[in-house]
Write a protein that holds these residues in place. Structure first.
Motif, mmCIF file in Angstrom:
data_model
loop_
_atom_site.group_PDB
_atom_site.id
_atom_site.type_symbol
_atom_site.label_atom_id
_atom_site.label_comp_id
_atom_site.label_asym_id
_atom_site.label_seq_id
_atom_site.Cartn_x
_atom_site.Cartn_y
_atom_site.Cartn_z
ATOM 1 N N ALA A 271 0.854 -1.196 0.000
ATOM 2 C CA ALA A 271 0.000 0.000 0.000
ATOM 3 C C ALA A 271 0.889 1.245 0.000
ATOM 4 O O ALA A 271 0.996 1.959 0.998
ATOM 5 C CB ALA A 271 -0.923 -0.017 1.209
ATOM 6 N N VAL A 272 1.543 1.471 -1.132
ATOM 7 C CA VAL A 272 2.457 2.598 -1.258
ATOM 8 C C VAL A 272 2.261 3.238 -2.632
ATOM 9 O O VAL A 272 2.009 2.545 -3.620
ATOM 10 C CB VAL A 272 3.930 2.141 -1.061
ATOM 11 N N LYS A 273 2.369 4.552 -2.665
ATOM 12 C CA LYS A 273 2.267 5.255 -3.938
ATOM 13 C C LYS A 273 3.419 6.231 -4.044
ATOM 14 O O LYS A 273 3.549 7.087 -3.172
ATOM 15 C CB LYS A 273 0.939 6.012 -4.005
ATOM 16 N N PRO A 274 4.246 6.106 -5.025
ATOM 17 C CA PRO A 274 4.221 5.131 -6.093
ATOM 18 C C PRO A 274 4.820 3.800 -5.640
ATOM 19 O O PRO A 274 5.538 3.757 -4.650
ATOM 20 C CB PRO A 274 5.124 5.768 -7.151
ATOM 21 N N GLY A 275 4.503 2.752 -6.389
ATOM 22 C CA GLY A 275 5.207 1.494 -6.172
ATOM 23 C C GLY A 275 4.356 0.313 -5.802
ATOM 24 O O GLY A 275 4.911 -0.750 -5.473
ATOM 25 N N LYS A 276 3.049 0.425 -5.889
ATOM 26 C CA LYS A 276 2.145 -0.629 -5.404
ATOM 27 C C LYS A 276 2.514 -2.058 -5.832
ATOM 28 O O LYS A 276 2.548 -2.962 -5.004
ATOM 29 C CB LYS A 276 0.721 -0.282 -5.858
ATOM 30 N N PRO A 277 2.800 -2.295 -7.139
ATOM 31 C CA PRO A 277 2.912 -3.713 -7.530
ATOM 32 C C PRO A 277 4.266 -4.368 -7.238
ATOM 33 O O PRO A 277 4.548 -5.437 -7.802
ATOM 34 C CB PRO A 277 2.616 -3.684 -9.030
ATOM 35 N N LEU A 278 5.087 -3.805 -6.384
ATOM 36 C CA LEU A 278 6.392 -4.425 -6.093
ATOM 37 C C LEU A 278 6.207 -5.886 -5.685
ATOM 38 O O LEU A 278 5.275 -6.238 -4.956
ATOM 39 C CB LEU A 278 7.086 -3.649 -4.972
ATOM 40 N N GLY A 300 7.680 -0.772 -13.337
ATOM 41 C CA GLY A 300 8.365 -0.147 -14.469
ATOM 42 C C GLY A 300 8.272 1.367 -14.496
ATOM 43 O O GLY A 300 9.164 2.035 -15.027
ATOM 44 N N ASN A 301 7.218 1.939 -13.915
ATOM 45 C CA ASN A 301 7.130 3.395 -13.930
ATOM 46 C C ASN A 301 8.402 3.969 -13.318
ATOM 47 O O ASN A 301 8.795 3.595 -12.195
ATOM 48 C CB ASN A 301 5.920 3.865 -13.114
ATOM 49 N N PRO A 302 9.080 4.882 -14.039
ATOM 50 C CA PRO A 302 10.411 5.319 -13.597
ATOM 51 C C PRO A 302 10.470 5.889 -12.179
ATOM 52 O O PRO A 302 11.395 5.581 -11.431
ATOM 53 C CB PRO A 302 10.792 6.368 -14.642
ATOM 54 N N VAL A 303 9.488 6.706 -11.792
ATOM 55 C CA VAL A 303 9.543 7.272 -10.436
ATOM 56 C C VAL A 303 9.261 6.167 -9.411
ATOM 57 O O VAL A 303 9.858 6.128 -8.332
ATOM 58 C CB VAL A 303 8.542 8.441 -10.271
ATOM 59 N N SER A 304 8.365 5.257 -9.763
ATOM 60 C CA SER A 304 8.061 4.145 -8.859
ATOM 61 C C SER A 304 9.324 3.314 -8.607
ATOM 62 O O SER A 304 9.578 2.890 -7.478
ATOM 63 C CB SER A 304 6.983 3.242 -9.454
ATOM 64 N N GLY A 305 10.079 3.083 -9.659
ATOM 65 C CA GLY A 305 11.314 2.298 -9.513
ATOM 66 C C GLY A 305 12.311 2.979 -8.588
ATOM 67 O O GLY A 305 12.888 2.362 -7.688
ATOM 68 N N GLU A 344 -5.551 6.121 -0.859
ATOM 69 C CA GLU A 344 -5.687 5.111 0.205
ATOM 70 C C GLU A 344 -4.332 4.504 0.584
ATOM 71 O O GLU A 344 -4.200 3.869 1.622
ATOM 72 C CB GLU A 344 -6.662 4.018 -0.225
ATOM 73 N N ARG A 345 -3.317 4.729 -0.288
ATOM 74 C CA ARG A 345 -1.974 4.210 0.023
ATOM 75 C C ARG A 345 -1.119 5.291 0.705
ATOM 76 O O ARG A 345 -1.370 6.481 0.509
ATOM 77 C CB ARG A 345 -1.265 3.798 -1.274
ATOM 78 N N ARG A 346 -0.111 4.887 1.441
ATOM 79 C CA ARG A 346 0.871 5.847 1.978
ATOM 80 C C ARG A 346 1.647 6.401 0.785
ATOM 81 O O ARG A 346 2.144 5.624 -0.043
ATOM 82 C CB ARG A 346 1.795 5.111 2.939
ATOM 83 N N GLY A 366 2.810 12.338 -11.070
ATOM 84 C CA GLY A 366 2.669 11.093 -11.838
ATOM 85 C C GLY A 366 3.903 10.206 -11.707
ATOM 86 O O GLY A 366 5.034 10.692 -11.652
ATOM 87 N N SER A 367 3.673 8.887 -11.680
ATOM 88 C CA SER A 367 4.778 7.931 -11.473
ATOM 89 C C SER A 367 5.732 7.843 -12.653
ATOM 90 O O SER A 367 6.763 7.180 -12.569
ATOM 91 C CB SER A 367 4.229 6.529 -11.253
ATOM 92 N N GLY A 368 5.334 8.492 -13.780
ATOM 93 C CA GLY A 368 6.211 8.423 -14.940
ATOM 94 C C GLY A 368 7.035 9.688 -15.119
ATOM 95 O O GLY A 368 7.871 9.755 -16.020
HETATM 96 O O1 MOO Z 1 2.474 2.400 -7.855
HETATM 97 MO MO1 MOO Z 1 2.308 3.062 -9.293
HETATM 98 O O2 MOO Z 1 3.873 3.311 -8.948
HETATM 99 O O3 MOO Z 1 1.358 4.239 -8.323
HETATM 100 O O4 MOO Z 1 2.313 4.250 -10.443
#
Ligand code: MOO
Ligand SMILES: Nc1nc2c(c(=O)[nH]1)N[C@H]1C(S)=C(S)[C@@H](COP(=O)(O)OP(=O)(O)OC[C@H]3O[C@@H](n4cnc5c(N)ncnc54)[C@H](O)[C@@H]3O)O[C@H]1N2
Length: 405
Positions: A271-278, A300-305, A344-346, A366-368
């Motif tokens: 439950a994190v933004k960005p980065g949910k699907p880790l 893959g989204n660059p900021v998420s990474g 809803e995510r941190r 935006g995560s990109g």
């Molecule tokens: O988790 Mo995604 O990284 O919100 O765009």
């Protein structure tokens, strides 16, 4: 979905620390992690010495500012003087050892001389401007602790006690696998539908920043077979596999399924933004008593990474090298502008400190939008469901906090 704290503790609880160590010279030790606590074989400083350019004397010889002493010797740094006679002083320089019998130094601005006569403009206190033997380190005391990530200041301390090299933990060997059919390496013409692969450079640099030896293969195409075989061959000779992209829910996302096929899934989704699907798992069918090779799959989204690397991979690879204190520390500041859409995510929002010490949020979260992490100099750690108004107190984690320790 796991919370950020749950994900971090599950990652850290499962770390297999690297046991192998090697000895490196001090000049090659920057950024490495110290394997064993180091004790000093010398006392620092090894004799009482002067903290100022001035005159050394015996305090008991000075009764008041009308006392006159006779200057009988001159002691530059690197030389040794002779014993002081009664009512004598020694011309002395910063870092030079005190002559026997001296216990106090007066800086030259606070006294005057005529020929060999020394007069006091101020009445000193006993022990002024003297650095006592052993005031910093005594022989046999610990100077650097196992698990320290060695930086310039640690190398300075090591050199100050005469060490020429240090035992450090072997660098983690990390396989970096970047997935995505749309990716082209810079240097190629940009074709329709394609983008340049930026995550490769970001993640490689981050891994190297935290002491890893990185190997990488070709970009992994978006199909299950290729993803499975890339993971299986990376598991051969690495301590960790880090992947980028292909962790979301679309049918072009194969990393999670490939981990399930080639090993075991530990968790997916935070439950994190960005980065949910880790995603976190291990590759290699565990034989009894043997664990597979850990794999962390970043979105893959660059900021998420970038953000998930700092939040989850950084502590993991530091702990692999034996660093205990891997926590990210934040400071409380006021927000300079608002953030109106709660999630809803941190959230870890890109921001930078302005001249008033307030955190200013980047306009496009935006995560990109990779430029947000160049514009920003840190992240606002925003709890789930919270909006931010200008003037609100927020937790800010400077990027330097992640890189500093
Ligand atoms: O988790 Mo995604 O990284 O919100 O765009
Ligand atoms: N239906 C849903 N779609 C998505 C969800 C969801 O919950 N439901 N989650 C979104 C979130 S959040 C994220 S984060 C992304 C993560 O997706 P993947 O890890 O599968 O990443 P990709 O789809 O491969 O790429 C996402 C994005 O990033 C660009 N990209 C990928 N690799 C690179 C690279 N090496 N260099 C530069 N840019 C890269 C890629 O082209 C995409 O634009 O999923 C959302 N979708």
């Amino acid at each position: 979905m796991l919370t950020v704290a749950e994900a971090i503790s599950r990652l850290l609880d499962s770390v297999l620390p690297i046991r192998e160590t090697e000895r490196v010279s001090l000049s090659a030790a920057n950024g490495r992690v110290l394997a064993t606590t180091q004790y000093s074989t010398v006392t620092v400083p090894d004799t009482d010495n002067s903290a100022m350019d001035g005159y050394a004397f015996r305090f008991a010889d000075v009764k008041g500012t009308d006392t006159v002493l006779t200057v009988r010797q001159r002691i530059p740094a690197g030389r040794q003087g002779v014993k002081l006679g009664k009512s004598e002083a020694a011309r002395i320089f910063t870092g030079a050892p005190l002559p026997e019998g001296a216990d106090t130094v007066i800086r030259q601005e606070w006294c005057s001389t005529e020929g060999d006569k020394l007069k006091f403009l101020r009445f000193p206190e006993k022990g002024d401007s003297v650095r006592l033997a052993g005031e910093e380190v005594k022989k046999g005391e610990p100077v650097l602790y196992a698990g320290t990530r060695l930086r310039a200041q640690h190398l300075g301390v090591a050199a100050s006690v005469g060490l020429t090299g240090l035992p450090v933990v072997r660098k983690p060997k990390v396989a970096l696998l970047v997935t995505g059919d749309e990716l082209l390496m810079p240097g190629n013409p940009l074709l329709p539908g394609k983008i340049y692969n930026s995550n490769y450079y970001v993640l490689r640099a981050l891994l190297e920043d935290f002491g890893c030896m990185v190997t990488d293969g070709k970009t992994v195409p978006d199909n299950l077979h290729a993803t499975c075989s890339a993971l299986a061959s990376a598991a051969d000779s690495h301590d960790l596999i880090l992947t980028s992209g292909g962790v979301s829910v679309g049918e072009e996302d194969h990393v999670k399924t490939a981990i399930e096929r080639e090993g075991k899934l530990h968790f997916w989704k935070i439950a994190v933004k960005p980065g949910k699907p880790l995603v976190y798992g291990e590759i290699g069918k565990a034989s009894p008593g043997k664990k597979g090779v850990p794999v962390i799959g970043l979105p893959g989204n660059p900021v998420s990474g970038f953000v998930t690397f700092l939040l989850f991979v950084r502590p993991y690879i530091l702990r692999m090298q034996g660093v205990q204190d891997v926590e990210m520390k934040s400071v409380q500041v006021r927000a300079a502008n608002s953030h109106d859409r709660p999630d809803e995510r941190r959230e870890f929002l890109r921001a930078r400190l302005n001249g008033e010490g307030e955190a200013e949020l980047f306009g496009n979260q935006g995560s990109g939008v990779l430029s947000s992490i160049v514009w920003g100099d840190g992240l606002i750690d925003n709890p789930p469901g919270r909006t931010i108004k200008a003037g609100d107190r927020v937790k800010f984690i400077p990027f330097s906090e992640f890189f500093g320790r």
